[in-house]
Design a protein around this motif. Structure first.
Motif, PDB file in Angstrom:
ATOM      1  N   HIS A 457       4.688   6.305   0.186  1.00  0.00           N
ATOM      2  CA  HIS A 457       4.726   7.136   1.397  1.00  0.00           C
ATOM      3  C   HIS A 457       4.737   6.221   2.638  1.00  0.00           C
ATOM      4  CE1 HIS A 457       3.846  10.250   4.228  1.00  0.00           C
ATOM      5  NE2 HIS A 457       2.593   9.898   4.415  1.00  0.00           N
ATOM      6  N   ILE A 458       3.932   5.176   2.602  1.00  0.00           N
ATOM      7  CA  ILE A 458       3.853   4.242   3.746  1.00  0.00           C
ATOM      8  C   ILE A 458       5.200   3.534   3.921  1.00  0.00           C
ATOM      9  CG2 ILE A 458       2.704   2.133   4.591  1.00  0.00           C
ATOM     10  CD1 ILE A 458       0.147   3.179   3.114  1.00  0.00           C
ATOM     11  N   LYS A 459       5.828   3.247   2.807  1.00  0.00           N
ATOM     12  CA  LYS A 459       7.141   2.596   2.861  1.00  0.00           C
ATOM     13  C   LYS A 459       8.149   3.502   3.579  1.00  0.00           C
ATOM     14  CE  LYS A 459       9.830  -0.045  -0.461  1.00  0.00           C
ATOM     15  NZ  LYS A 459       9.942  -0.370  -1.879  1.00  0.00           N
ATOM     16  N   GLU A 460       8.076   4.798   3.294  1.00  0.00           N
ATOM     17  CA  GLU A 460       8.983   5.742   3.981  1.00  0.00           C
ATOM     18  C   GLU A 460       8.717   5.755   5.491  1.00  0.00           C
ATOM     19  OE1 GLU A 460       8.922   8.674   0.139  1.00  0.00           O
ATOM     20  OE2 GLU A 460       8.272   9.538   2.063  1.00  0.00           O
ATOM     21  N   ILE A 461       7.438   5.724   5.837  1.00  0.00           N
ATOM     22  CA  ILE A 461       7.094   5.721   7.276  1.00  0.00           C
ATOM     23  C   ILE A 461       7.592   4.409   7.907  1.00  0.00           C
ATOM     24  CG2 ILE A 461       5.188   5.786   8.945  1.00  0.00           C
ATOM     25  CD1 ILE A 461       3.597   7.430   6.868  1.00  0.00           C
ATOM     26  N   ALA A 462       7.422   3.321   7.167  1.00  0.00           N
ATOM     27  CA  ALA A 462       7.852   2.008   7.680  1.00  0.00           C
ATOM     28  C   ALA A 462       9.344   2.039   8.015  1.00  0.00           C
ATOM     29  CB  ALA A 462       7.547   0.922   6.640  1.00  0.00           C
ATOM     30  N   ALA A 463      10.122   2.704   7.147  1.00  0.00           N
ATOM     31  CA  ALA A 463      11.571   2.761   7.364  1.00  0.00           C
ATOM     32  C   ALA A 463      11.900   3.442   8.700  1.00  0.00           C
ATOM     33  CB  ALA A 463      12.231   3.497   6.205  1.00  0.00           C
ATOM     34  N   LYS A 489      -1.767  -7.583  12.281  1.00  0.00           N
ATOM     35  CA  LYS A 489      -0.942  -7.722  11.067  1.00  0.00           C
ATOM     36  C   LYS A 489       0.515  -7.476  11.422  1.00  0.00           C
ATOM     37  CE  LYS A 489      -2.965  -9.478   9.140  1.00  0.00           C
ATOM     38  NZ  LYS A 489      -4.256 -10.009   9.246  1.00  0.00           N
ATOM     39  N   LEU A 490       0.757  -6.368  12.183  1.00  0.00           N
ATOM     40  CA  LEU A 490       2.144  -6.021  12.481  1.00  0.00           C
ATOM     41  C   LEU A 490       2.808  -7.113  13.313  1.00  0.00           C
ATOM     42  CD1 LEU A 490       4.298  -3.797  12.099  1.00  0.00           C
ATOM     43  CD2 LEU A 490       3.623  -2.915  14.337  1.00  0.00           C
ATOM     44  N   LYS A 491       2.127  -7.580  14.350  1.00  0.00           N
ATOM     45  CA  LYS A 491       2.818  -8.569  15.207  1.00  0.00           C
ATOM     46  C   LYS A 491       2.993  -9.894  14.487  1.00  0.00           C
ATOM     47  CE  LYS A 491      -1.063  -8.980  18.121  1.00  0.00           C
ATOM     48  NZ  LYS A 491      -1.601  -8.555  19.366  1.00  0.00           N
ATOM     49  N   GLN A 585      -2.303  -2.586   6.504  1.00  0.00           N
ATOM     50  CA  GLN A 585      -1.734  -3.803   5.893  1.00  0.00           C
ATOM     51  C   GLN A 585      -0.385  -3.485   5.261  1.00  0.00           C
ATOM     52  OE1 GLN A 585      -4.843  -4.670   3.073  1.00  0.00           O
ATOM     53  NE2 GLN A 585      -6.055  -5.897   4.516  1.00  0.00           N
ATOM     54  N   LEU A 586      -0.344  -2.355   4.523  1.00  0.00           N
ATOM     55  CA  LEU A 586       0.904  -1.993   3.832  1.00  0.00           C
ATOM     56  C   LEU A 586       2.008  -1.644   4.823  1.00  0.00           C
ATOM     57  CD1 LEU A 586      -0.545   0.131   0.888  1.00  0.00           C
ATOM     58  CD2 LEU A 586       0.704  -2.035   0.660  1.00  0.00           C
ATOM     59  N   LEU A 587       1.636  -0.963   5.915  1.00  0.00           N
ATOM     60  CA  LEU A 587       2.625  -0.593   6.934  1.00  0.00           C
ATOM     61  C   LEU A 587       3.251  -1.863   7.523  1.00  0.00           C
ATOM     62  CD1 LEU A 587       3.770   1.897   8.490  1.00  0.00           C
ATOM     63  CD2 LEU A 587       2.005   1.479  10.219  1.00  0.00           C
ATOM     64  N   ALA A 588       2.411  -2.800   7.910  1.00  0.00           N
ATOM     65  CA  ALA A 588       2.920  -4.059   8.484  1.00  0.00           C
ATOM     66  C   ALA A 588       3.801  -4.773   7.463  1.00  0.00           C
ATOM     67  CB  ALA A 588       1.750  -4.952   8.898  1.00  0.00           C
ATOM     68  N   TYR A 589       3.332  -4.802   6.221  1.00  0.00           N
ATOM     69  CA  TYR A 589       4.073  -5.502   5.167  1.00  0.00           C
ATOM     70  C   TYR A 589       5.481  -4.923   5.016  1.00  0.00           C
ATOM     71  CZ  TYR A 589       5.716  -6.889   0.605  1.00  0.00           C
ATOM     72  OH  TYR A 589       6.509  -7.372  -0.412  1.00  0.00           O
ATOM     73  N   HIS A 590       5.561  -3.595   4.860  1.00  0.00           N
ATOM     74  CA  HIS A 590       6.875  -2.987   4.597  1.00  0.00           C
ATOM     75  C   HIS A 590       7.809  -3.122   5.802  1.00  0.00           C
ATOM     76  CE1 HIS A 590       6.015  -1.694   0.611  1.00  0.00           C
ATOM     77  NE2 HIS A 590       4.945  -1.027   0.990  1.00  0.00           N
ATOM     78  N   ILE A 591       7.251  -2.949   6.991  1.00  0.00           N
ATOM     79  CA  ILE A 591       8.099  -3.090   8.185  1.00  0.00           C
ATOM     80  C   ILE A 591       8.663  -4.521   8.229  1.00  0.00           C
ATOM     81  CG2 ILE A 591       8.061  -3.191  10.720  1.00  0.00           C
ATOM     82  CD1 ILE A 591       6.256  -0.722  10.713  1.00  0.00           C
ATOM     83  N   VAL A 593       9.130  -6.650   5.784  1.00  0.00           N
ATOM     84  CA  VAL A 593      10.123  -6.861   4.723  1.00  0.00           C
ATOM     85  C   VAL A 593      11.454  -6.228   5.140  1.00  0.00           C
ATOM     86  CG1 VAL A 593      10.748  -6.286   2.332  1.00  0.00           C
ATOM     87  CG2 VAL A 593       8.435  -7.079   2.853  1.00  0.00           C
ATOM     88  N   MET A 594      11.380  -4.997   5.674  1.00  0.00           N
ATOM     89  CA  MET A 594      12.614  -4.296   6.081  1.00  0.00           C
ATOM     90  C   MET A 594      13.325  -5.006   7.225  1.00  0.00           C
ATOM     91  SD  MET A 594      11.287  -0.393   5.848  1.00  0.00           S
ATOM     92  CE  MET A 594      10.657   0.233   4.292  1.00  0.00           C
ATOM     93  N   ARG A 595      12.591  -5.727   8.029  1.00  0.00           N
ATOM     94  CA  ARG A 595      13.208  -6.475   9.136  1.00  0.00           C
ATOM     95  C   ARG A 595      13.685  -7.860   8.684  1.00  0.00           C
ATOM     96  NH1 ARG A 595      11.526  -4.637  14.446  1.00  0.00           N
ATOM     97  NH2 ARG A 595      11.311  -6.745  15.258  1.00  0.00           N
ATOM     98  N   GLY A 596      13.511  -8.136   7.402  1.00  0.00           N
ATOM     99  CA  GLY A 596      13.980  -9.417   6.853  1.00  0.00           C
ATOM    100  C   GLY A 596      13.120 -10.605   7.269  1.00  0.00           C
ATOM    101  N   CYS A 597      11.858 -10.345   7.602  1.00  0.00           N
ATOM    102  CA  CYS A 597      10.988 -11.450   8.033  1.00  0.00           C
ATOM    103  C   CYS A 597      10.391 -12.175   6.831  1.00  0.00           C
ATOM    104  CB  CYS A 597       9.844 -10.912   8.880  1.00  0.00           C
ATOM    105  SG  CYS A 597      10.409 -10.097  10.367  1.00  0.00           S
ATOM    106  N   ASN A 598      10.024 -13.402   7.053  1.00  0.00           N
ATOM    107  CA  ASN A 598       9.348 -14.170   6.005  1.00  0.00           C
ATOM    108  C   ASN A 598       7.862 -13.800   6.023  1.00  0.00           C
ATOM    109  OD1 ASN A 598       8.162 -16.013   4.329  1.00  0.00           O
ATOM    110  ND2 ASN A 598       9.467 -17.710   4.983  1.00  0.00           N
ATOM    111  N   VAL A 599       7.528 -12.848   5.195  1.00  0.00           N
ATOM    112  CA  VAL A 599       6.203 -12.238   5.235  1.00  0.00           C
ATOM    113  C   VAL A 599       5.083 -13.241   4.981  1.00  0.00           C
ATOM    114  CG1 VAL A 599       4.759 -10.568   4.023  1.00  0.00           C
ATOM    115  CG2 VAL A 599       7.114 -10.010   4.535  1.00  0.00           C
TER     116      VAL A 599
END
Ligand code: G6P
Length: 612
Positions: A457-463, A489-491, A585-591, A593-599
């Protein structure tokens, strides 16, 4: 910051060093280099990741059973091939890798330039190896002595390793203020900034102390103090570290693995420390100070980054349960004020790595002023736990992702235990209340497990929000530091500008930013500030902001208002931070990843900041 690895023995050094550099890459990753002795001293270095260095040398025969490697987090001089380590002396016979900062490199460099030295880089490190060469030339001292004398002339922090073309069976390592571990094998030695590159070869290690210099040959190790006295029988410790803890174990990133490890890490952190049925908390590491705890006037928490956020949660918990006033300070600010500290103060230093330079300096300052110092650290045997009077390890296991996740929840867990421990010692909590709280605390690992189930669900929100440029995180009470941690975490990993704020403060500034582009993440769980947070949500909705709310399972009121809700299980208000952090944590992680960042290795950051 900056990873160091070295090997001397009977095996090929290159594979050991490259693997070690990969393990240490979390400490810095803007350039990497390696030195090997194979008939001559050979140095290869490259801006970029360790994999860029590997690519660079892929067609070269890399031989030699003595060598060293470095992965850099730039301080002096931009990341580039020429600023990468190792750095060599003018005559190319000596080469050095360094973690730390030589603060007085400027005047030394000027003197050396006046004597004809030519520098090839902008680094402070190159100055140090030229200084060694200069001392050798001027005084005729042998290399060991020249290194020792050079180190007496530098101000600052260092962990260094030096190799010489003239003494191809010698590694010289030294430390002051930056970590350094020596692995002791059979006829071989390993050197590294931390034990992670060593553990697959030997479990026996020596943690070098400040102002010690190690002279390492294949079958022989001599450690001296900088004043030239010999360290008799250095203490060999056995590592409690398993190799699988250092691998991704099927996850795409260390960060995700570490997020998912939290039910276990929180459980490990509480193991043997809480007895719910008896209403008892036992913290062996600070037991000796129980009497002291009864008489302290104040607690000062010092920390940096995520650990500072954990400290803020601790402030709420300790004041609520133990009724001792708490101040939470950025270690970097604390050390440069003239803080009022007395012998009746307890200072708690929180640090995942146990090596953060500012936190170390804050401890030294508080110690000088007579305070009692406790540490809350994750890395066993690191500098901070060795400097504090007493402490409690978080036992979260190695954290490799640069963005801290499981270390944060473990720190909050320890602070929760400390709050109850102090409350219990000072008679501030009834036995029945303790039974109630500890019984609930004991269920937190399962509740974290449940919170993790919202991942899809968090992944969907991240998208939906992955292309945002700004994001606000709001919470009240102990959810305010959780908001700060969510924003951090997000920044850190997605490079979206994010701010954490106390929800009620929003109207004094951040509300001006809210428009129909702005995602606002609320921690809106059912606790004492629930109604107030609901009003804040309405204020955001009235200005067309997009609300993502972390709510208690079964909540209907916020659901009716927010654009998206993420549920976490119901728990005692004291433990909400442990659960509410997980979706952030999961929200930041998925966002990210979707932005192609080196997590795992976000730009410009390092896991352990051993410089000021
Ligand atoms: C760095 C890390 C952060 C960490 C902070 C404090 O900035 O990137 O994740 O929170 O240092 O580190 P410490 O090891 O003292 O907790």
């Amino acid at each position: 910051m900056c990873g160091i690895v070295g090997y001397i023995g009977y095996r090929e050094a290159y594979p050991i060093i490259i693997k070690g550099l990969h393990r240490l890459e979390y400490r810095g990753y803007d350039s990497a280099g390696i030195a090997l002795y194979d008939k001559d001293l050979k140095v290869y270095k490259k801006a970029g990741k360790v994999s860029d260095l590997e690519n660079f040398v892929k067609d070269i025969e890399m031989h030699g059973s003595i060598g060293m490697g470095h992965t850099r987090w730039a301080t002096h001089g931009a990341p580039s091939d020429r600023n990468s380590h190792p750095h060599s002396s003018g005559n190319r016979k000596l080469t050095i890798i360094h973690n730390g900062i030589i603060e007085n490199y400027g005047p030394i460099k000027e003197t050396l330039i006046a004597k004809g030295h030519i520098f090839k880089s902008d680094t402070d490190t190159e100055v140090l190896i030229h200084l060694v060469e200069h001392i050798q030339n001027e005084t005729g001292l042998d290399l060991r002595e020249a290194v020792r004398v050079a180190l007496t002339k530098v101000i600052g922090a260092y962990a260094i390793v030096i190799m010489s073309a003239d003494e191809p069976d010698l590694l010289i390592a030294a430390r002051k203020g930056s970590p350094m571990v020596i692995g002791v094998g059979e006829g071989e030695y390993f050197i590294a900034s931390d034990a992670t590159p060593i553990v697959e070869y030997t479990k026996n290690v020596i943690y070098l102390n400040d102002n010690e210099v190690a002279y390492i040959r294949r079958g022989d190790l001599l450690i001296k103090n900088i004043d030239n006295t010999v360290v008799q029988t250095p203490y060999i410790q056995e590592l409690d570290l398993k190799l699988e803890m250092l691998e991704k174990g099927g996850y795409d990133h260390f960060m995700l693995k570490e997020i998912y490890e939290q039910p276990r890490s929180i459980r490990d952190c509480m193991r043997g420390r809480i007895y719910p049925q008896q209403g008892k908390v036992q913290l062996g590491g600070i037991k000796e100070y129980t009497e002291k705890l009864k008489n302290i006037d104040r607690i000062i928490i010092v920390a940096c980054g995520t650990s500072w956020h954990a400290g803020l949660v601790g402030e709420y918990l300790i004041e609520e349960y133990a009724r001792v006033p708490v101040e939470v300070e950025y270690a970097s600010e604390f050390r440069y004020r003239n803080p009022i500290i007395t012998e009746k103060d307890l200072v708690i230093a929180i640090s995942q790595s146990g090596e953060t330079a500012d936190t170390m300096a804050a401890i030294e300052l508080a110690k000088e002023k007579g305070a009692t110092i406790f540490g809350i650290c994750n890395v066993v045997g690191a500098s901070i736990p060795r400097t504090t009077h007493a402490g409690v390890y978080t036992h979260a296991g190695p954290e490799i992702g640069v963005a801290s996740t499981k270390a944060f929840t473990a720190q909050v867990t320890v602070l929760t235990l400390m709050a109850f421990y102090i409350a219990q010692q000072r008679g501030r909590i009834t036995q029945s209340k303790l039974v109630e709280h500890l019984t609930e605390l004991n269920t937190i690992p399962e509740l974290v497990e449940r919170a993790l189930k919202s991942n899809d669900h968090i992944k969907e929100i991240a998208a939906k929000f992955k292309d945002s440029t700004n994001c606000l995180f709001l919470g009240r009470g102990s959810s305010f530091p959780v908001a700060l941690e969510g924003a951090l975490k997000l920044k850190e990993i997605s490079y979206i500008h994010a701010e954490g704020y106390p929800a009620a403060e929003m109207k004094h500034g951040p509300i001006a930013l809210i428009d129909d582009e702005m995602p606002v993440v609320f921690i809106a769980t059912k606790d004492s500030s629930y109604e107030k947070v609901i009003s804040n949500i309405q204020e955001v909705k009235a200005r067309k902001g997009h609300v993502i709310a972390i709510v208690t399972e079964g909540d209907t009121q916020v659901k009716g208002m927010a654009d998206y809700v993420i549920e976490i299980p119901q728990t005692d208000e004291a433990f909400v931070p442990l659960l509410a952090t997980i979706p952030l944590q999961l929200l930041a992680y998925h966002i990210a990843v979707m932005r192609g960042c080196n997590v795992d290795q976000p730009r410009n950051l390092a896991k352990s900041v051993t410089v000021e």
